[in-house]
Design a protein around this motif. Sequence first.
Motif, short mmCIF file in Angstrom:
data_model
loop_
_atom_site.label_atom_id
_atom_site.label_comp_id
_atom_site.label_asym_id
_atom_site.label_seq_id
_atom_site.Cartn_x
_atom_site.Cartn_y
_atom_site.Cartn_z
N LEU A 23 0.83 -1.20 0.00
CA LEU A 23 0.00 0.00 0.00
C LEU A 23 0.87 1.26 0.00
CD1 LEU A 23 -2.77 1.31 0.06
CD2 LEU A 23 -2.77 1.07 2.56
N SER A 24 1.91 1.27 0.82
CA SER A 24 2.82 2.41 0.82
C SER A 24 3.55 2.53 -0.51
CB SER A 24 3.84 2.27 1.96
OG SER A 24 3.21 2.32 3.22
N ALA A 25 3.83 1.38 -1.14
CA ALA A 25 4.54 1.40 -2.42
C ALA A 25 3.72 2.10 -3.49
CB ALA A 25 4.88 -0.02 -2.85
N VAL A 26 2.43 1.74 -3.62
CA VAL A 26 1.63 2.36 -4.67
C VAL A 26 1.33 3.82 -4.34
CG1 VAL A 26 0.66 0.20 -5.52
CG2 VAL A 26 -0.55 1.45 -3.71
N GLU A 27 1.11 4.13 -3.07
CA GLU A 27 0.86 5.53 -2.71
C GLU A 27 2.08 6.39 -3.02
OE1 GLU A 27 -0.26 8.43 1.08
OE2 GLU A 27 0.62 6.46 1.43
N THR A 28 3.25 5.94 -2.63
CA THR A 28 4.47 6.72 -2.85
C THR A 28 4.73 6.93 -4.34
OG1 THR A 28 5.47 5.98 -0.79
CG2 THR A 28 6.97 6.73 -2.52
N ALA A 29 4.58 5.88 -5.13
CA ALA A 29 4.81 5.99 -6.57
C ALA A 29 3.83 6.96 -7.21
CB ALA A 29 4.71 4.62 -7.23
#
Length: 286
Positions: free
Chosen positions: A37-43
């Motif tokens: 979840l953090s990965a897609v939000e950050t990207a």
Amino acid sequence: MRIILHGGAGGIPGEPEPRQAVLDDAADAGASESDPLSAVETAVRVLESDRRFNAGVGGAVQSDGVVRTDAGVMLSDRQVGAAAGMEGVEHAVSVARAVLEDTPHVLLTGEPAVEFAADAGVETGVDLFTDETRERWANADAPDGSPSEHLAWLADRFGGSTSDPTAEAGDGYLPTNEGTSASGDRSVRNARLPGHDNSEETSAGSDRSARNARLPGHDTVGAVATDGETFASATSTGGRWFALAGRVGDVPQIGSGFYASPAGGASTTGAGEDIARVTLARRAVG
């Protein structure tokens, strides 16, 4: 962390290299996170902050001269959050995540969503116009008056449907773009095409691809990530140029603009009305 992302369908960019560099930076930023979840939000946040993409800063302008942002996020355990119709919110994806984590709901809209964003610590009141979008709107002969007058004005400006809305699934009907999927062969195919700028893989045929090149403003962004156990998907957009004020497309609609399940995840881009009619993201994941 494995992540794939797209910078949207639409016209072929005049300078693809700078866009690709931003996509590469976004992928690296997302891959460095510890959970999907953090990965897609950050990207997606990286793409929302870049004027080259139709999400956050540089978003499309609706018929009343306002840029409104939408986004959705979902995990493969069915946790989901979305937000739509937000004026002055650059990072719509972070609002969607806050809806997922901090509310019992799945979607917030309009001014209450903006107030919720501010309370959740997401910056509001951001000027989402760029020099390019401000100039384009200034030359648009903007309408006044009632919604019916706005509809008459946008009849020759809004892209409209690129497919037959009466066709049924299974009758050869394919929406404009398949989007990004992290399941099956699509994962391999889309991982090779992070830009997704009007390629064959994101268009249902060469005729439709050419048609989209004449319809700017499709450049919705999105990402799918997995740590090998959990999938997360995210999509964010500034909408489509010259849409009726208040229009919401596929992006914040669960199963249309984004979807995740134990089988994989998907983020779509293209003509939102067509995508929403067939809940494309859910169909892509299966």
